[in-house]
Scaffold this motif. Structure first.
Motif, PDB file in Angstrom:
ATOM      1  N   PHE A   1      19.609   0.751  31.458  1.00 56.04           N
ATOM      2  CA  PHE A   1      18.530   0.650  32.549  1.00 56.04           C
ATOM      3  C   PHE A   1      17.097   1.236  32.241  1.00 56.04           C
ATOM      4  O   PHE A   1      17.152   2.019  31.133  1.00 56.04           O
ATOM      5  CB  PHE A   1      19.195   1.436  33.676  1.00 56.04           C
ATOM      6  CG  PHE A   1      19.235   2.987  33.680  1.00 56.04           C
ATOM      7  CD1 PHE A   1      18.494   3.859  33.765  1.00 56.04           C
ATOM      8  CD2 PHE A   1      20.694   3.177  33.278  1.00 56.04           C
ATOM      9  CE1 PHE A   1      18.562   5.159  33.678  1.00 56.04           C
ATOM     10  CE2 PHE A   1      20.963   4.743  33.361  1.00 56.04           C
ATOM     11  CZ  PHE A   1      19.857   5.662  33.332  1.00 56.04           C
ATOM     12  N   SER A   2      16.094   1.004  32.667  1.00 52.29           N
ATOM     13  CA  SER A   2      14.911   1.446  32.748  1.00 52.29           C
ATOM     14  C   SER A   2      14.349   1.642  34.283  1.00 52.29           C
ATOM     15  O   SER A   2      14.298   0.489  35.050  1.00 52.29           O
ATOM     16  CB  SER A   2      14.009   0.567  31.956  1.00 52.29           C
ATOM     17  OG  SER A   2      12.574   1.007  31.687  1.00 52.29           O
TER      18      SER A   2
ATOM     19  N   GLN B   1      19.915   8.807  40.256  1.00 54.66           N
ATOM     20  CA  GLN B   1      21.155   8.487  40.844  1.00 54.66           C
ATOM     21  C   GLN B   1      21.869   7.667  39.952  1.00 54.66           C
ATOM     22  O   GLN B   1      23.098   7.565  40.129  1.00 54.66           O
ATOM     23  CB  GLN B   1      20.565   7.636  42.009  1.00 54.66           C
ATOM     24  CG  GLN B   1      21.743   7.094  43.098  1.00 54.66           C
ATOM     25  CD  GLN B   1      21.075   6.287  44.216  1.00 54.66           C
ATOM     26  OE1 GLN B   1      20.212   5.891  44.125  1.00 54.66           O
ATOM     27  NE2 GLN B   1      21.812   6.295  45.165  1.00 54.66           N
ATOM     28  N   LEU B   2      21.254   6.736  39.167  1.00 53.31           N
ATOM     29  CA  LEU B   2      22.024   5.866  38.332  1.00 53.31           C
ATOM     30  C   LEU B   2      22.998   6.955  37.218  1.00 53.31           C
ATOM     31  O   LEU B   2      24.013   6.471  37.068  1.00 53.31           O
ATOM     32  CB  LEU B   2      20.837   4.948  37.172  1.00 53.31           C
ATOM     33  CG  LEU B   2      20.673   3.739  38.240  1.00 53.31           C
ATOM     34  CD1 LEU B   2      19.411   3.364  37.489  1.00 53.31           C
ATOM     35  CD2 LEU B   2      21.752   2.880  37.962  1.00 53.31           C
ATOM     36  N   ARG B   3      22.150   7.828  36.801  1.00 46.06           N
ATOM     37  CA  ARG B   3      22.898   8.655  35.748  1.00 46.06           C
ATOM     38  C   ARG B   3      24.243   9.409  36.572  1.00 46.06           C
ATOM     39  O   ARG B   3      25.276   9.226  35.815  1.00 46.06           O
ATOM     40  CB  ARG B   3      21.817  10.100  35.253  1.00 46.06           C
ATOM     41  CG  ARG B   3      20.931   9.272  34.360  1.00 46.06           C
ATOM     42  CD  ARG B   3      19.935  10.491  34.273  1.00 46.06           C
ATOM     43  NE  ARG B   3      18.951  10.037  33.221  1.00 46.06           N
ATOM     44  CZ  ARG B   3      17.612  10.911  33.334  1.00 46.06           C
ATOM     45  NH1 ARG B   3      17.326  11.873  33.948  1.00 46.06           N
ATOM     46  NH2 ARG B   3      17.033  10.506  32.387  1.00 46.06           N
TER      47      ARG B   3
ATOM     48  N   ARG C   1      30.163  -3.419  41.358  1.00 46.63           N
ATOM     49  CA  ARG C   1      30.090  -3.290  42.816  1.00 46.63           C
ATOM     50  C   ARG C   1      29.473  -2.229  43.137  1.00 46.63           C
ATOM     51  O   ARG C   1      28.772  -2.023  44.266  1.00 46.63           O
ATOM     52  CB  ARG C   1      31.831  -3.070  43.120  1.00 46.63           C
ATOM     53  CG  ARG C   1      32.602  -4.434  43.337  1.00 46.63           C
ATOM     54  CD  ARG C   1      33.976  -3.992  43.861  1.00 46.63           C
ATOM     55  NE  ARG C   1      34.834  -3.328  43.053  1.00 46.63           N
ATOM     56  CZ  ARG C   1      35.594  -4.025  42.305  1.00 46.63           C
ATOM     57  NH1 ARG C   1      35.862  -5.342  42.392  1.00 46.63           N
ATOM     58  NH2 ARG C   1      36.533  -3.410  41.617  1.00 46.63           N
ATOM     59  N   MET C   2      29.489  -1.077  42.520  1.00 46.82           N
ATOM     60  CA  MET C   2      28.551   0.302  42.856  1.00 46.82           C
ATOM     61  C   MET C   2      27.230  -0.101  42.575  1.00 46.82           C
ATOM     62  O   MET C   2      26.615   0.150  43.695  1.00 46.82           O
ATOM     63  CB  MET C   2      29.098   1.277  41.790  1.00 46.82           C
ATOM     64  CG  MET C   2      28.275   2.527  41.840  1.00 46.82           C
ATOM     65  SD  MET C   2      26.904   2.740  40.973  1.00 46.82           S
ATOM     66  CE  MET C   2      27.129   2.824  39.394  1.00 46.82           C
TER      67      MET C   2
ATOM     68  N   LEU D   1      21.076  -0.796  43.251  1.00 50.67           N
ATOM     69  CA  LEU D   1      20.613  -0.257  41.983  1.00 50.67           C
ATOM     70  C   LEU D   1      20.497  -1.470  41.058  1.00 50.67           C
ATOM     71  O   LEU D   1      20.027  -1.221  39.826  1.00 50.67           O
ATOM     72  CB  LEU D   1      21.208   1.067  41.439  1.00 50.67           C
ATOM     73  CG  LEU D   1      21.129   2.204  42.384  1.00 50.67           C
ATOM     74  CD1 LEU D   1      22.186   3.281  42.016  1.00 50.67           C
ATOM     75  CD2 LEU D   1      19.556   2.616  42.581  1.00 50.67           C
ATOM     76  N   SER D   2      21.297  -2.404  41.387  1.00 50.52           N
ATOM     77  CA  SER D   2      21.184  -3.667  40.218  1.00 50.52           C
ATOM     78  C   SER D   2      20.193  -4.141  39.550  1.00 50.52           C
ATOM     79  O   SER D   2      19.973  -4.472  38.554  1.00 50.52           O
ATOM     80  CB  SER D   2      22.072  -4.615  40.940  1.00 50.52           C
ATOM     81  OG  SER D   2      21.439  -5.299  41.907  1.00 50.52           O
TER      82      SER D   2
END
Length: 275
Positions: free
Chosen positions: A104-105, A116-118, A146-147, A153-154
Motif C-alpha cells: 500500500f501507498s 489504520q492500514l497498519r 473483506r476487511m 481502504l481497498s
C-alpha cells in the motif's frame, strides 16, 4: 483474569458474539447488567461501556418490553469473521500454499489511513516485511479482502499471492517480520491462566451452567485476540518450542466443556430463545 479480559466492553462483545447473536440478537439492559454482575462488573461500569459501544456503532438501542440493545448493522460481518478465525481450523498453514502480499501507498495528507492500514493488517496477523509491504499465509486473503472493503481502504492497497523465491533463509526472515516473543508471551499468559481451570473441570461429570458462564466468558475474551495476532504460520517456520500448540489445546478443551452450558445459562437467565 488477564487485564484485557477484564474490560467491560470486551466482555460485552463476547456476550453478544457468543450468545446474543444466537438468541435473537437483542438483550435488555437489565438482563445484560445481571449477566455482567456474575462476571464481577457493576452496573455503572456496564452503562459506561454501553455508551462507548453505542458511540462506535457497535450497539444500537432498541426498545421492546424494555430498553435493550442489538448489534449495529455493520457488526454482523465482523462477528462472522471472528467466528471463522476463533473457532475455525487452528492447524498451521501449509508452506506450499504460498503467501498473500499487501502493498500500500497512502498520501501524506491521508496518513490517518496509513495508521489504520497498519493496525488492521497487524490485527489480521500480517507481518511487516518492509515499509508498505505486509504478508501473511495465503489463506488469509479472503479475510484481508473483506476487511479492506468493509473499511473502504481497498483503493490504497494491491493484493498479490506469491511463493517465496529467495534469498534469505525463510525461517530467519519470518522471525523479523513477526514478533514471535510477543505472541508467545500472550500464549504463555493464556495457558498459565486457564490450564489449571481445565485440569480442575476435566474430571467433573457435569458443570454448573452459572459457573461455566463465569469461566467461559473471560476465557473466550482473553483468547479472542490470539488467532488474529498469530497468523498460523507453517510449522516448519516456527520456533521449535512454539507454545501456541499447548494454548490451543487448553482453549479447545475449555470451549468443548463450557460453551453449551454457558449458552444454557444465558437462555435461562434472560428468557431469550435460539434464533
Amino acid at each position: 483474569m488477564a487485564e484485557s479480559a477484564t474490560r467491560p466492553g470486551s466482555l460485552i462483545n463476547t456476550i453478544y458474539g457468543e450468545f446474543v447473536r444466537r438468541l435473537g440478537g437483542w438483550i435488555s439492559i437489565a438482563d445484560l447488567i445481571a449477566l455482567m454482575a456474575e462476571l464481577d462488573v457493576d452496573g455503572p461500569a456496564v452503562r459506561s461501556a454501553i455508551s462507548r459501544l453505542k458511540k462506535s456503532g457497535t450497539l444500537l438501542q432498541e426498545r421492546r418490553d424494555g430498553t435493550g440493545y442489538r448489534l449495529g448493522p455493520a457488526m454482523g460481518p465482523v462477528f462472522d469473521e471472528g467466528d471463522r478465525r476463533i473457532f475455525g481450523s487452528l492447524a498451521p498453514a501449509r508452506l506450499e500454499d504460498g503467501w498473500v502480499v499487501a502493498v500500500f501507498s497512502v498520501p501524506e495528507s491521508e496518513r490517518a489511513h496509513r495508521h489504520q492500514l497498519r493496525s488492521r493488517l497487524t490485527w489480521l496477523g500480517f507481518g511487516n516485511a518492509a515499509p508498505g509491504v505486509w504478508l501473511a499465509p495465503a489463506r488469509l486473503l479472503p479475510d484481508a479482502r473483506r476487511m479492506l472493503e468493509r473499511l473502504r481502504l481497498s483503493s490504497y492497497v494491491h493484493l498479490f499471492t506469491s511463493d517465496y523465491a529467495g534469498f534469505a533463509e525463510l525461517s530467519e526472515a519470518v522471525s523479523s517480520w513477526w514478533d514471535f516473543p510477543a505472541i508467545e508471551a500472550q500464549y504463555a499468559a493464556f495457558t498459565a491462566e486457564w490450564q489449571p481451570v481445565a485440569e480442575e473441570l476435566r474430571p467433573q461429570p457435569g458443570i454448573d451452567p452459572v459457573l461455566a458462564f463465569r469461566d467461559y466468558v473471560p476465557m473466550l475474551t482473553q483468547w479472542r485476540r490470539l488467532p488474529y495476532l498469530d497468523p498460523g504460520l507453517p510449522a516448519e517456520l516456527l520456533p521449535a518450542d512454539w507454545n501456541a500448540i499447548e494454548a490451543r489445546s487448553v482453549f479447545t478443551e475449555l470451549h468443548d466443556l463450557l460453551a453449551e452450558p454457558s449458552l444454557d445459562h444465558v437462555r435461562e437467565a434472560t428468557g431469550l430463545v435460539r434464533s
